[in-house]
Scaffold this motif. Structure first.
Motif, mmCIF file in Angstrom:
data_model
loop_
_atom_site.group_PDB
_atom_site.id
_atom_site.type_symbol
_atom_site.label_atom_id
_atom_site.label_comp_id
_atom_site.label_asym_id
_atom_site.label_seq_id
_atom_site.Cartn_x
_atom_site.Cartn_y
_atom_site.Cartn_z
ATOM 1 N N TRP A 197 0.823 -1.203 0.000
ATOM 2 C CA TRP A 197 0.000 0.000 0.000
ATOM 3 C C TRP A 197 0.860 1.258 0.000
ATOM 4 O O TRP A 197 0.494 2.276 -0.607
ATOM 5 N N LYS A 198 2.010 1.175 0.669
ATOM 6 C CA LYS A 198 2.924 2.321 0.716
ATOM 7 C C LYS A 198 3.447 2.637 -0.677
ATOM 8 O O LYS A 198 3.494 3.791 -1.094
ATOM 9 N N LYS A 199 3.844 1.575 -1.417
ATOM 10 C CA LYS A 199 4.337 1.768 -2.781
ATOM 11 C C LYS A 199 3.225 2.278 -3.685
ATOM 12 O O LYS A 199 3.426 3.194 -4.481
ATOM 13 N N ALA A 200 2.047 1.657 -3.558
ATOM 14 C CA ALA A 200 0.916 2.065 -4.390
ATOM 15 C C ALA A 200 0.533 3.513 -4.124
ATOM 16 O O ALA A 200 0.217 4.273 -5.050
ATOM 17 N N GLY A 201 0.577 3.909 -2.844
ATOM 18 C CA GLY A 201 0.260 5.296 -2.499
ATOM 19 C C GLY A 201 1.266 6.263 -3.090
ATOM 20 O O GLY A 201 0.902 7.330 -3.600
ATOM 21 N N GLY A 202 2.550 5.883 -3.043
ATOM 22 C CA GLY A 202 3.598 6.729 -3.630
ATOM 23 C C GLY A 202 3.429 6.856 -5.130
ATOM 24 O O GLY A 202 3.595 7.941 -5.698
ATOM 25 N N VAL A 203 3.090 5.742 -5.776
ATOM 26 C CA VAL A 203 2.863 5.757 -7.220
ATOM 27 C C VAL A 203 1.653 6.625 -7.567
ATOM 28 O O VAL A 203 1.678 7.404 -8.519
ATOM 29 N N GLY A 204 0.577 6.492 -6.763
ATOM 30 C CA GLY A 204 -0.613 7.302 -7.004
ATOM 31 C C GLY A 204 -0.324 8.790 -6.869
ATOM 32 O O GLY A 204 -0.774 9.598 -7.681
ATOM 33 N N LEU A 205 0.449 9.141 -5.850
ATOM 34 C CA LEU A 205 0.830 10.540 -5.647
ATOM 35 C C LEU A 205 1.689 11.036 -6.800
ATOM 36 O O LEU A 205 1.512 12.152 -7.299
ATOM 37 N N SER A 206 2.627 10.178 -7.233
ATOM 38 C CA SER A 206 3.497 10.533 -8.351
ATOM 39 C C SER A 206 2.696 10.736 -9.630
ATOM 40 O O SER A 206 2.902 11.706 -10.357
ATOM 41 N N PHE A 207 1.765 9.816 -9.892
ATOM 42 C CA PHE A 207 0.951 9.917 -11.105
ATOM 43 C C PHE A 207 0.087 11.177 -11.068
ATOM 44 O O PHE A 207 -0.090 11.858 -12.082
ATOM 45 N N GLY A 208 -0.458 11.494 -9.883
ATOM 46 C CA GLY A 208 -1.245 12.713 -9.753
ATOM 47 C C GLY A 208 -0.406 13.952 -10.053
ATOM 48 O O GLY A 208 -0.879 14.895 -10.703
ATOM 49 N N GLY A 209 0.843 13.937 -9.582
ATOM 50 C CA GLY A 209 1.748 15.053 -9.863
ATOM 51 C C GLY A 209 2.049 15.176 -11.348
ATOM 52 O O GLY A 209 2.137 16.289 -11.890
#
Length: 220
Positions: free
Chosen positions: A127-139
């Motif tokens: 979930w930590k990795k997925a959250g980081g990826v989601g934040l990155s994609f949003g950026g």
């Protein structure tokens, strides 16, 4: 615990330094590429040769590491995925892509790396990795929506985007698939062999252009 935290901090600082250099590299490489004095393939070969010589010299002052033939073959793959394809696609893409678009598209590399590692190395997606990826994609999406190219002087072409995505995908495969070989040897040992193989791969295709290059047209 302190040692582990210290290593993580050093890793983050090294990553920050690498991406800072990469950002500057976009600016300087674009000036060189747009001048037309040195074509991308020949420019890459010059880079590879210079880096290979530098790391071979550095290896004379570091502990010698024996590299078995099997690992040397793996380093050939690492050189192609981590140096040849990414550098060549970057040098070609920079002539047909606005700098902001190039840098934005390349931010997908960590996302692609995570999926490559999950598929081929069976690394779990937490979930930590997925959250980081989601934040990155949003950026990424936000940067694309906010970007403007009026002052860049370069119009982004579809081929430029394709080359940039190829760049990110190749480097993601390098980070994901070549991680065992990357972690097995020191930076100097790894880089001296990778740049040597990158030179051997590119030289047969660039030697004719290097010989015919008008060196008088190359300005400092």
């Amino acid at each position: 615990m302190k040692s582990k935290k210290h290593s993580i901090l050093i890793g983050h600082l090294a990553s920050f330094g690498a991406y800072t250099i990469f950002g500057l590299n976009i600016i300087f490489s674009k000036d060189i590429a747009n001048s037309g004095a040195v074509p991308p393939l020949e420019l890459f070969t010059f880079r590879a040769v210079s880096a290979a010589v530098l790391f071979w010299v550095l290896s004379c002052f570091t502990e010698r590491e024996r590299v078995p033939k099997g690992d040397l073959l793996r380093m050939v793959s690492a050189a192609v995925l981590g140096l040849v394809v990414p550098q060549l696609t970057f040098l070609y893409a920079i002539t047909m892509t606005a700098p902001i678009d190039l840098s934005v598209v390349q931010t997908i590399t960590p996302i692609l790396t995570m999926f490559v590692a999950a598929i081929f190395l069976k690394e779990p997606i937490t979930w930590k990795k997925a959250g980081g990826v989601g934040l990155s994609f949003g950026g990424i999406v936000w940067l694309i929506l906010q970007s403007t190219h009026a002052e860049s002087g370069t119009l982004t072409t579809p081929l430029g985007i394709i080359l940039t995505i190829t760049n990110s995908l190749s480097f993601a495969f390098y980070l994901g698939l070549c991680r065992p070989i990357i972690s097995r040897y020191s930076v100097v040992t790894l880089m001296k062999w990778m740049f040597t193989f990158a030179t051997l791969v590119s030289l047969p295709f660039s030697i004719k252009g290097i010989v015919a290059l008008n060196y008088g047209a190359v300005t400092g």
